[in-house]
Write a protein that holds these residues in place. Structure first.
Motif, PDB file in Angstrom:
ATOM      1  N   ALA A 189      79.858   7.623  30.411  1.00 36.36           N
ATOM      2  CA  ALA A 189      80.426   7.038  28.883  1.00 36.36           C
ATOM      3  C   ALA A 189      79.960   4.934  29.476  1.00 36.36           C
ATOM      4  N   GLU A 190      79.876   4.696  30.347  1.00 34.49           N
ATOM      5  CA  GLU A 190      79.346   3.514  31.155  1.00 34.49           C
ATOM      6  C   GLU A 190      78.294   3.498  30.405  1.00 34.49           C
ATOM      7  N   ILE A 191      77.744   4.388  31.057  1.00 28.62           N
ATOM      8  CA  ILE A 191      75.797   4.772  31.345  1.00 28.62           C
ATOM      9  C   ILE A 191      75.497   5.031  29.086  1.00 28.62           C
ATOM     10  N   ALA A 192      76.068   5.667  28.950  1.00 32.58           N
ATOM     11  CA  ALA A 192      75.800   5.810  27.562  1.00 32.58           C
ATOM     12  C   ALA A 192      76.212   4.358  26.667  1.00 32.58           C
ATOM     13  N   GLY A 193      77.305   3.874  27.351  1.00 31.72           N
ATOM     14  CA  GLY A 193      77.054   2.475  26.157  1.00 31.72           C
ATOM     15  C   GLY A 193      75.895   1.414  26.160  1.00 31.72           C
ATOM     16  N   GLY A 194      75.165   1.981  27.591  1.00 29.66           N
ATOM     17  CA  GLY A 194      73.696   0.421  28.160  1.00 29.66           C
ATOM     18  C   GLY A 194      73.816  -0.119  28.702  1.00 29.66           C
ATOM     19  N   LYS A 195      75.187  -0.762  29.335  1.00 33.34           N
ATOM     20  CA  LYS A 195      75.758  -2.117  29.583  1.00 33.34           C
ATOM     21  C   LYS A 195      76.945  -1.764  31.165  1.00 33.34           C
ATOM     22  N   GLN A 196      76.497  -2.229  32.417  1.00 34.71           N
ATOM     23  CA  GLN A 196      77.142  -2.280  33.349  1.00 34.71           C
ATOM     24  C   GLN A 196      78.526  -3.285  33.396  1.00 34.71           C
ATOM     25  N   LEU A 197      79.668  -2.561  33.348  1.00 32.22           N
ATOM     26  CA  LEU A 197      80.848  -3.459  32.574  1.00 32.22           C
ATOM     27  C   LEU A 197      82.276  -3.237  33.779  1.00 32.22           C
ATOM     28  N   VAL A 198      82.106  -2.362  34.867  1.00 35.09           N
ATOM     29  CA  VAL A 198      82.956  -1.874  35.724  1.00 35.09           C
ATOM     30  C   VAL A 198      82.796  -1.924  37.029  1.00 35.09           C
ATOM     31  N   GLN A 199      84.068  -2.659  37.306  1.00 33.73           N
ATOM     32  CA  GLN A 199      83.942  -3.060  38.871  1.00 33.73           C
ATOM     33  C   GLN A 199      84.955  -2.811  39.820  1.00 33.73           C
ATOM     34  N   VAL A 200      84.795  -1.495  40.166  1.00 32.14           N
ATOM     35  CA  VAL A 200      86.436  -1.024  41.581  1.00 32.14           C
ATOM     36  C   VAL A 200      86.330  -2.039  42.263  1.00 32.14           C
ATOM     37  N   GLY A 201      87.866  -1.764  43.044  1.00 37.33           N
ATOM     38  CA  GLY A 201      88.259  -2.995  43.864  1.00 37.33           C
ATOM     39  C   GLY A 201      88.440  -2.706  45.011  1.00 37.33           C
ATOM     40  N   PHE A 202      87.373  -1.745  45.720  1.00 39.94           N
ATOM     41  CA  PHE A 202      86.923  -2.370  46.718  1.00 39.94           C
ATOM     42  C   PHE A 202      86.749  -3.650  47.419  1.00 39.94           C
ATOM     43  N   THR A 254      88.394  23.470  57.726  1.00 40.68           N
ATOM     44  CA  THR A 254      86.798  23.938  58.003  1.00 40.68           C
ATOM     45  C   THR A 254      86.159  22.573  58.198  1.00 40.68           C
ATOM     46  N   LYS A 255      84.743  22.958  57.855  1.00 40.18           N
ATOM     47  CA  LYS A 255      83.964  21.273  57.878  1.00 40.18           C
ATOM     48  C   LYS A 255      83.352  21.616  56.386  1.00 40.18           C
ATOM     49  N   VAL A 256      83.547  21.201  55.312  1.00 35.61           N
ATOM     50  CA  VAL A 256      83.090  20.523  53.963  1.00 35.61           C
ATOM     51  C   VAL A 256      81.559  19.863  53.776  1.00 35.61           C
ATOM     52  N   ALA A 257      80.297  20.472  53.748  1.00 31.43           N
ATOM     53  CA  ALA A 257      80.064  19.372  52.974  1.00 31.43           C
ATOM     54  C   ALA A 257      79.300  18.985  51.936  1.00 31.43           C
ATOM     55  N   ILE A 258      78.592  18.222  51.623  1.00 34.44           N
ATOM     56  CA  ILE A 258      78.363  16.839  51.123  1.00 34.44           C
ATOM     57  C   ILE A 258      77.728  16.938  50.455  1.00 34.44           C
ATOM     58  N   LYS A 259      77.002  17.166  49.459  1.00 31.36           N
ATOM     59  CA  LYS A 259      75.804  17.356  48.786  1.00 31.36           C
ATOM     60  C   LYS A 259      75.343  16.071  47.849  1.00 31.36           C
ATOM     61  N   PRO A 260      74.277  14.987  48.756  1.00 29.01           N
ATOM     62  CA  PRO A 260      74.041  13.894  48.458  1.00 29.01           C
ATOM     63  C   PRO A 260      74.286  13.805  47.001  1.00 29.01           C
ATOM     64  N   GLU A 261      74.516  13.206  45.855  1.00 22.71           N
ATOM     65  CA  GLU A 261      74.040  12.986  44.605  1.00 22.71           C
ATOM     66  C   GLU A 261      73.235  11.507  44.634  1.00 22.71           C
ATOM     67  N   THR A 262      71.484  12.109  43.765  1.00 24.68           N
ATOM     68  CA  THR A 262      70.737  10.718  43.524  1.00 24.68           C
ATOM     69  C   THR A 262      71.609   9.788  42.219  1.00 24.68           C
ATOM     70  N   LYS A 263      71.432   8.764  42.635  1.00 22.51           N
ATOM     71  CA  LYS A 263      71.833   7.681  42.507  1.00 22.51           C
ATOM     72  C   LYS A 263      71.203   7.409  39.949  1.00 22.51           C
ATOM     73  N   PRO A 264      72.568   7.389  39.700  1.00 24.64           N
ATOM     74  CA  PRO A 264      71.237   7.333  38.313  1.00 24.64           C
ATOM     75  C   PRO A 264      70.809   5.674  37.961  1.00 24.64           C
ATOM     76  N   GLU A 265      69.842   5.943  37.773  1.00 22.98           N
ATOM     77  CA  GLU A 265      68.719   4.252  37.893  1.00 22.98           C
ATOM     78  C   GLU A 265      69.184   3.543  37.171  1.00 22.98           C
ATOM     79  N   PHE A 266      70.280   3.428  36.191  1.00 18.82           N
ATOM     80  CA  PHE A 266      71.508   2.463  35.655  1.00 18.82           C
ATOM     81  C   PHE A 266      71.901   2.216  36.132  1.00 18.82           C
ATOM     82  N   TYR A 267      72.345   2.373  37.785  1.00 16.80           N
ATOM     83  CA  TYR A 267      73.093   1.613  38.796  1.00 16.80           C
ATOM     84  C   TYR A 267      72.072   1.168  39.989  1.00 16.80           C
ATOM     85  N   LYS A 268      70.811   0.688  39.700  1.00 20.40           N
ATOM     86  CA  LYS A 268      69.929   0.964  40.757  1.00 20.40           C
ATOM     87  C   LYS A 268      69.322  -0.765  40.623  1.00 20.40           C
TER      88      LYS A 268
END
Length: 337
Positions: free
Chosen positions: A113-126, A323-337
Motif C-alpha cells: 500500500a505504501e509503495i502504491a501511494g508513492g511516498k514513504q510514510l511509515v516508521q516502525v518502533g524498533f 528443526t532448522k528453517v531456511a530463510i530466503k532473503p528477499e530483494t529490497k524494493p527500490e522504493f526503500y533503497k
C-alpha cells in the motif's frame, strides 16, 4: 511544515501511548499531541482531558481529520494494520510501535500500500537502533575497526512475566528486538533460524518454555545466538557481544548509581524496558518528529517491519518443529533503497 509545530494524533492510549504523550508534550521539541483515540471510550476521554487533547471515538476519523498532521499507533498489535493503512490512505506520516503487524502477510500488505501511494510514510518502533550503546557498536562494525564480525552472543532477560506470556512470545514479542537490531548492526539478511529449549526454570508455567535460545545465520555466515530468559526472578538485562576478528565488542552497561546498603556494595539495575531504554525512546521520537516535518522517513521502514516478522515466523516454525528453517532473503524494493 519545518517551522510549524507538528500536530500529532495517537491511536491507543495505554501505558506506552500515554508515555509518548508526556515525552512529546513535556520534553521534546517541534511537536504536540493534539488528539487521541482509544477503543475504551470512557478511559480515552479521561486521558484526553488529562493531557488537553481532542478525543475521537473513531480512530480512523481522527487520522483523516484536518486537526492532525501525523500519527502514532500504540494500540494492541492486532489493530496496527488497520490504522497504519488508514494513515497511508490519508497521506500522513505514521509511527507504529513494533510489530508493524503480528503476521508477515499483513506487513506485506502495508508495504504494498505504501509503495502504491508513492511516498514513504511509515516508521516502525524498533527503539534499540536509537540506544547510544547500540549506535556505538554499529559505528565500530561498519568501520571494520576491529575486522570482520564473526559471532554475536545476545541475551534478553526479564525479572518475570505473567501467565498470559506463552512460549511463542519469546520470539515474537521479546527476541523480535534482537532480530531487528542485529540485522541493522550487521547490514545483512538472515538465511536460517533455529530455536532450542534449555532446562525450564522453576518460575515458569505450563504454557511457557523458559529459557529459549534462538540461533540465526546471516548471508556472510555470521552466527548469532540469542538467549531469551524471561523469568530470571531478579533482573532486566540486555546483552550484545560482538566477536570480531581483532576484538570483542560489548554493549555498554547502563550508567546507574552505585549503592552501598544492607551489607552490600553494587550498582542499581533496571527493572524493565521503560527505564532501560528511556533515552532511546526520547531520541527515536525526536528524530521521527524532525524527519516527519521534512517529509522523510529516516528510521526503520515498513520493509524492515516486514522482514522482522518474516524472520520471526521462520524462527517460530523452527521452534515448533525443532528443526532448522531456511530463510530466503528477499530483494529490497527500490522504493526503500
Amino acid at each position: 511544515m519545518q517551522s510549524k509545530e507538528l500536530r500529532i494524533g495517537i491511536v491507543g492510549v495505554g501505558a506506552i501511548g500515554r508515555t509518548h504523550i508526556e515525552r512529546i508534550n513535556g520534553q521534546l521539541q517541534g511537536a504536540k499531541v493534539v488528539a487521541c483515540s482509544d477503543s475504551n471510550i470512557e478511559f480515552g476521554k479521561s486521558v484526553a482531558e488529562k493531557y488537553g487533547c481532542s478525543f475521537f471515538e473513531d480512530g480512523e476519523a481522527m487520522i483523516a481529520s484536518d486537526e492532525v498532521d501525523a500519527l502514532i499507533v500504540t494500540t494492541i498489535d492486532d489493530f496496527h494494520e488497520q490504522y497504519v493503512m488508514a494513515a497511508i490512505k490519508a497521506g500522513k506520516h505514521v509511527f507504529c510501535e513494533k510489530p508493524l503487524a503480528p503476521k508477515a502477510d499483513a506487513c506485506k500488505r502495508i508495504v504494498e500500500a505504501e509503495i502504491a501511494g508513492g511516498k514513504q510514510l511509515v516508521q516502525v518502533g524498533f527503539m534499540r537502533r536509537y540506544d547510544p550503546g547500540y549506535r556505538q557498536l554499529k559505528d565500530a562494525i561498519e568501520n571494520r575497526t576491529y575486522g570482520e564480525p564473526l559471532m554475536l552472543h545476545c541475551a534478553h532477560r526479564n525479572p518475570a512475566v505473567d501467565e498470559n506470556y506463552t512460549t511463542p512470545m519469546a520470539v515474537e514479542n521479546s527476541m523480535i528486538h534482537e532480530i531487528d537490531v542485529i540485522r541493522w548492526l550487521l547490514n545483512e539478511e538472515y538465511t536460517s533460524a533455529e530455536v532450542v529449549f534449555a532446562k525450564n526454570t522453576r518460575r515458569t508455567h505450563k504454557d511457557l518454555m523458559d529459557p529459549q535460545i534462538m540461533i540465526l545465520t546471516t548471508e556472510s555466515g555470521v552466527r548469532i545466538d540469542v538467549e531469551a530468559f524471561v523469568n530470571t526472578g531478579h533482573c532486566y538485562d540486555i546483552k550484545c557481544e560482538v566477536c570480531c576478528e581483532d576484538a570483542i565488542l560489548n554493549l555498554p552497561e547502563p550508567a546507574n548509581i552505585g549503592v552501598c546498603a544492607n551489607a552490600f556494595r553494587g550498582h542499581e539495575i533496571h527493572s524493565d524496558w521503560s527505564t532501560r531504554f528511556v533515552e532511546a525512546y526520547n531520541v527515536e521520537i525526536q528524530e521521527w518528529i524532525n524527519a516527519t516535518k521534512e517529509g522523510r522517513v529516516d528510521g526503520p521502514t515498513a520493509w524492515d517491519g516486514y522482514i522482522g516478522q518474516m524472520t520471526a515466523a521462520a524462527a517460530s516454525k523452527a521452534r515448533d518443529t525443532q528443526t532448522k528453517v531456511a530463510i530466503k532473503p528477499e530483494t529490497k524494493p527500490e522504493f526503500y533503497k
